[in-house]
Design a protein around this motif. Sequence first.
Motif, PDB file in Angstrom:
ATOM      1  N   TYR A  91       0.812  -0.834   0.154  1.00  0.00           N
ATOM      2  CA  TYR A  91       0.260  -0.077  -0.359  1.00  0.00           C
ATOM      3  C   TYR A  91       1.433   1.543   0.321  1.00  0.00           C
ATOM      4  N   PRO A  92       0.812   2.022  -0.666  1.00  0.00           N
ATOM      5  CA  PRO A  92       1.040   3.363  -0.750  1.00  0.00           C
ATOM      6  C   PRO A  92       0.272   4.382   0.101  1.00  0.00           C
ATOM      7  N   VAL A  93       1.808   5.068   1.665  1.00  0.00           N
ATOM      8  CA  VAL A  93       0.628   5.824   2.617  1.00  0.00           C
ATOM      9  C   VAL A  93       1.541   6.879   2.943  1.00  0.00           C
ATOM     10  N   ARG A  94       0.379   7.227   3.536  1.00  0.00           N
ATOM     11  CA  ARG A  94       0.992   8.612   3.978  1.00  0.00           C
ATOM     12  C   ARG A  94       1.572   8.804   5.670  1.00  0.00           C
ATOM     13  N   ILE A  95       2.637   8.495   6.586  1.00  0.00           N
ATOM     14  CA  ILE A  95       2.750   8.484   7.690  1.00  0.00           C
ATOM     15  C   ILE A  95       2.855   9.530   8.475  1.00  0.00           C
ATOM     16  N   ALA A  96       2.644   9.897   9.555  1.00  0.00           N
ATOM     17  CA  ALA A  96       2.598  11.525  10.762  1.00  0.00           C
ATOM     18  C   ALA A  96       3.408  10.475  11.436  1.00  0.00           C
ATOM     19  N   GLN A  97       4.654  10.920  12.305  1.00  0.00           N
ATOM     20  CA  GLN A  97       5.681  10.698  13.429  1.00  0.00           C
ATOM     21  C   GLN A  97       5.601  11.366  13.846  1.00  0.00           C
TER      22      GLN A  97
END
Length: 454
Positions: free
Chosen positions: A124-130
Motif C-alpha cells: 500500500y502507498p501510505v502517508r506516515i505521521a511521526q
Amino acid sequence: MRRRRPPSLVARLLIAQVAPLALLGAALALAGALAAHQVVEKTSDRLLAGSVASIVAQIGAEDGRAKVALPPWSLGLLDSPERDAVFYAVRQGPRLVTGYDDLPHPPAPPPNETDFAYADMRGYPVRIAQATVMVPGVADPVVVAVAQSLDSRRASVRELQFNFIILPLLLVLVAAALVIPAVTWGLAPLRSLTADLTRRAQSSRPDFAPVRDLDAPAELSPVVAAFNRLMPSLERFTKALERFSADASHQLRTPLSVIIANLALVERTIDAEPQKSLLKDSMAAAANLRQVLSQLLALARSEAAAVEGISDLRLLVETIAAEVARDYPDVVFRRRLPETAIAAGNAVLVGELLRNLVFNACAYGHGSVSLVVAADSAGLRLTLWDHGPGVLLEEIGRIFSPFFRGKSKTETNGAGLGLAIVRSIAQRLDIGLAARTRAPRPGLVVELRFAAAD
C-alpha cells in the motif's frame, strides 16, 4: 492562389468571447486542481497528527520502559467510506513497544514535533505521521508513528477537482450557447437591411432611395451613409444609359433603314457587275449593323425590363414560326407543344428569348430545327435542337457570352449576341438554361426550364 474566405461573424464572436473564457476556465480548473490537492493534503495530515497526538497522550512509564494504553478512538479518527488501511507503531529507541514492526520508520523528528512522509507498507502507498516525545522515567525518546493508505485522499481530491473543473466547463458551454442567440438578436437589424436591399435588387425597376439609418446598427452607420452617397451616382448613371438606349434606337436605326433602302434603289439602276457586287456587300454590311444594333438594344432592355407576368409558350412559338417562314423559307421548323403551356415570366421578354434562340438555330441549323415543350413536376421544359455543325466541346461553356462566335460559325453572318440575349433574359426571369452537343450526331441542343405560372 485562391483567397481564403474570412470567418463569419458568429465564428469571430465565438473566437473573441468563448476562447478567452475557455482559457480562463482552464486556468481556474488548473488552480482548482492544485488547491484541491493542497486542501485534502492538509486536512488529512491534521487527522493523522490528531491520531498520533491521541496515542502520545496515553504513553506512560513503568520500570524505565514506555507503556501505552492505545485508546480505540485514536485510530477511529482515520475511518472513511473508502476503508483505508491504517497501521501504527510505538518505539522506544530501537525497541517496538506496540504496533506493526514492519511499518517503515523514516528519521524521527525532534522532540515535541510531528513530521510527515510517504512510504509503502505491505503493497500500500501510505502517508506516515511521526512524533517524538520524551516520557518522564524513560531514558530513550519514544517515537509514535501512524500510517494511512491514500484511497480516501485520492477520492477526496477527485471529488474536489471535479467540482472545480465542472463549473468553469459549464461556464464556457453556457457562454458558447448564448453566443448564437445573442448574435441572432444583434444581427436582426442587419438582416432587415439585407432583406430590404435584396427586395430592391429583385424588383422590376431599380430603387435608388436612400437606406434609413435607423434600420441599421450603429456600427454600420458609416457603411450605410457611404451606400446612400453612392445611390445618386448610380441613379444618374442608369438614367444616362436609358437615355442613350432610347436615343440610339431612334438616331441609328432610322438612318440605317434609309441607307439600306437607298442602296436597294441604287442597285436597280446599275447593270455593271462589279458595282452591283459592291452594292450587295454594302447592303449586307448595313443589314448586319442594323441587326447588331437591334440585338444590343434588346440586350439592354432585357436587363432593365419588368419580370412579372405570364407567357403563353404555345402562342409565342407559333408567332415565331410565322417569322421563321418569312425570314428563313428554306428552314423546316418542327414543333410539338401541349394544348396548354403557360409559364411564369414577362411575355415580351420570353418572346425575345425564344425568338433569338430559334433564329440562332435557323441560322446555323442546316435547314432543320426542332422544338418540343413538355410539362414535368417542376414546370415546363423546352428543348430545341438543330442539325448544324454544333460547337466544340471546349466551346460549350462560352456560347452564351456576348460576341462569341465558335470556329464552326465563321461562314455565317451574325453579331454573336443572340445567345447572350437568351442568357441575359433567362437569368433575369430565373429560367433554367443548359446547352450540349448532339454527339455523335451533329447539332446543338438547348434546354430551358420554365416555372409554371401561378
